[in-house]
Design a protein around this motif. Structure first.
Motif, short mmCIF file in Angstrom:
data_model
loop_
_atom_site.label_atom_id
_atom_site.label_comp_id
_atom_site.label_asym_id
_atom_site.label_seq_id
_atom_site.Cartn_x
_atom_site.Cartn_y
_atom_site.Cartn_z
N ALA A 1 34.35 36.40 51.95
CA ALA A 1 33.75 36.58 50.63
C ALA A 1 32.22 36.62 50.71
O ALA A 1 31.59 37.47 50.07
CB ALA A 1 34.19 35.46 49.69
N ALA A 2 31.64 35.75 51.51
CA ALA A 2 30.19 35.72 51.63
C ALA A 2 29.66 37.02 52.22
O ALA A 2 28.65 37.56 51.75
CB ALA A 2 29.76 34.53 52.49
N ALA A 3 30.34 37.53 53.24
CA ALA A 3 29.88 38.76 53.89
C ALA A 3 30.15 39.99 53.02
O ALA A 3 29.40 40.96 53.08
CB ALA A 3 30.56 38.92 55.25
N ALA A 4 31.20 39.96 52.22
CA ALA A 4 31.58 41.12 51.42
C ALA A 4 30.60 41.38 50.29
O ALA A 4 30.40 42.52 49.88
CB ALA A 4 32.99 40.94 50.87
N GLY A 5 30.01 40.33 49.77
CA GLY A 5 29.03 40.49 48.70
C GLY A 5 29.64 40.62 47.33
O GLY A 5 30.86 40.52 47.13
N ALA A 6 28.78 40.88 46.38
CA ALA A 6 29.16 40.85 44.96
C ALA A 6 30.23 41.86 44.60
O ALA A 6 31.06 41.60 43.72
CB ALA A 6 27.91 41.08 44.10
N GLU A 7 30.27 43.03 45.26
CA GLU A 7 31.25 44.05 44.87
C GLU A 7 32.68 43.63 45.18
O GLU A 7 33.63 44.19 44.64
CB GLU A 7 30.94 45.40 45.51
CG GLU A 7 31.44 45.57 46.94
CD GLU A 7 30.51 45.04 48.02
OE1 GLU A 7 30.90 45.08 49.19
OE2 GLU A 7 29.39 44.58 47.69
N ALA A 8 32.85 42.63 46.04
CA ALA A 8 34.19 42.17 46.40
C ALA A 8 34.66 41.01 45.54
O ALA A 8 35.79 40.56 45.67
CB ALA A 8 34.21 41.75 47.87
N ILE A 9 33.80 40.55 44.64
CA ILE A 9 34.12 39.42 43.79
C ILE A 9 34.33 39.91 42.36
O ILE A 9 33.53 40.67 41.82
CB ILE A 9 32.99 38.36 43.80
CG1 ILE A 9 32.63 37.95 45.23
CG2 ILE A 9 33.35 37.16 42.94
CD1 ILE A 9 33.76 37.30 45.99
N GLY A 10 35.43 39.49 41.77
CA GLY A 10 35.75 39.92 40.41
C GLY A 10 35.01 39.10 39.35
O GLY A 10 34.10 38.32 39.67
N ALA A 11 35.41 39.29 38.13
CA ALA A 11 34.83 38.55 37.00
C ALA A 11 35.50 37.19 36.89
O ALA A 11 36.58 36.95 37.44
CB ALA A 11 35.03 39.35 35.72
N ARG A 12 34.86 36.30 36.15
CA ARG A 12 35.46 35.00 35.87
C ARG A 12 36.79 35.19 35.15
O ARG A 12 36.98 36.15 34.42
CB ARG A 12 34.54 34.15 34.99
CG ARG A 12 33.35 33.60 35.71
CD ARG A 12 32.57 32.67 34.76
NE ARG A 12 31.59 31.92 35.52
CZ ARG A 12 31.81 30.73 36.07
NH1 ARG A 12 32.98 30.14 35.92
NH2 ARG A 12 30.87 30.11 36.74
N TYR A 13 37.69 34.26 35.35
CA TYR A 13 38.97 34.25 34.64
C TYR A 13 38.80 33.45 33.36
O TYR A 13 37.98 32.54 33.30
CB TYR A 13 40.05 33.60 35.51
CG TYR A 13 40.55 34.51 36.61
CD1 TYR A 13 41.78 35.12 36.50
CD2 TYR A 13 39.78 34.76 37.73
CE1 TYR A 13 42.25 35.96 37.50
CE2 TYR A 13 40.23 35.60 38.73
CZ TYR A 13 41.46 36.20 38.61
OH TYR A 13 41.91 37.03 39.60
#
Length: 141
Positions: free
Chosen positions: A35-47
């Motif tokens: 997750a850290a290496a993937a960056g913001a584009e790999a993280i979704g929105a809050r649930y």
């Protein structure tokens, strides 16, 4: 969306001879590296639930978990990743005895690459590269 609907594949490979708590701990740490290496584009929105309570966001894609029978198979995965330029997160047996991030990094730095007692690795890479690196592994059961 399924695993094949993404340009990349995210995967964890963990030794199947570890205690259950060790396998879960290794998976959690390794996914944090992905997750850290993937960056913001790999993280979704809050649930958010129906009552408006919010929860932390998650990775936007599934993470596959594979089993490795021993350190030699993990070294093979590491070597294949190196050959293809696929960055890895690693977890070594020595890290079970440490208590914080700096001690983890020191434990890894103290051991030559070929001597690392790998208990798990993780990656996020284009499907073709990920499949080549993970070839021959079975999903963790």
């Amino acid at each position: 969306m399924g695993v094949t609907d993404f340009d990349t594949k995210a995967a964890v490979v963990v030794r199947d001879d570890l205690a259950v708590w060790e396998r879960l701990n290794v998976c959690a740490f390794l996914v944090s590296g992905v997750a850290a290496a993937a960056g913001a584009e790999a993280i979704g929105a809050r649930y958010e639930d129906a009552d408006g309570r919010t929860y932390l966001p998650l990775l936007v894609q599934p993470v596959l978990v594979f089993a490795a029978p021993d350190v030699d198979k993990l070294r093979t995965v590491r070597d294949r990743a190196q050959q293809r330029g696929v960055p890895l997160a690693i977890y070594t047996r020595e890290m079970f005895a440490t208590g914080h991030d700096a001690a983890n990094r020191a434990a890894v730095r103290a051991v030559a690459t070929c001597d690392l007692d790998l208990v798990g690795v993780a990656l996020r890479a284009p499907h073709r590269d990920a499949d080549a690196v993970l070839r021959g592994l079975a999903r963790h059961s």
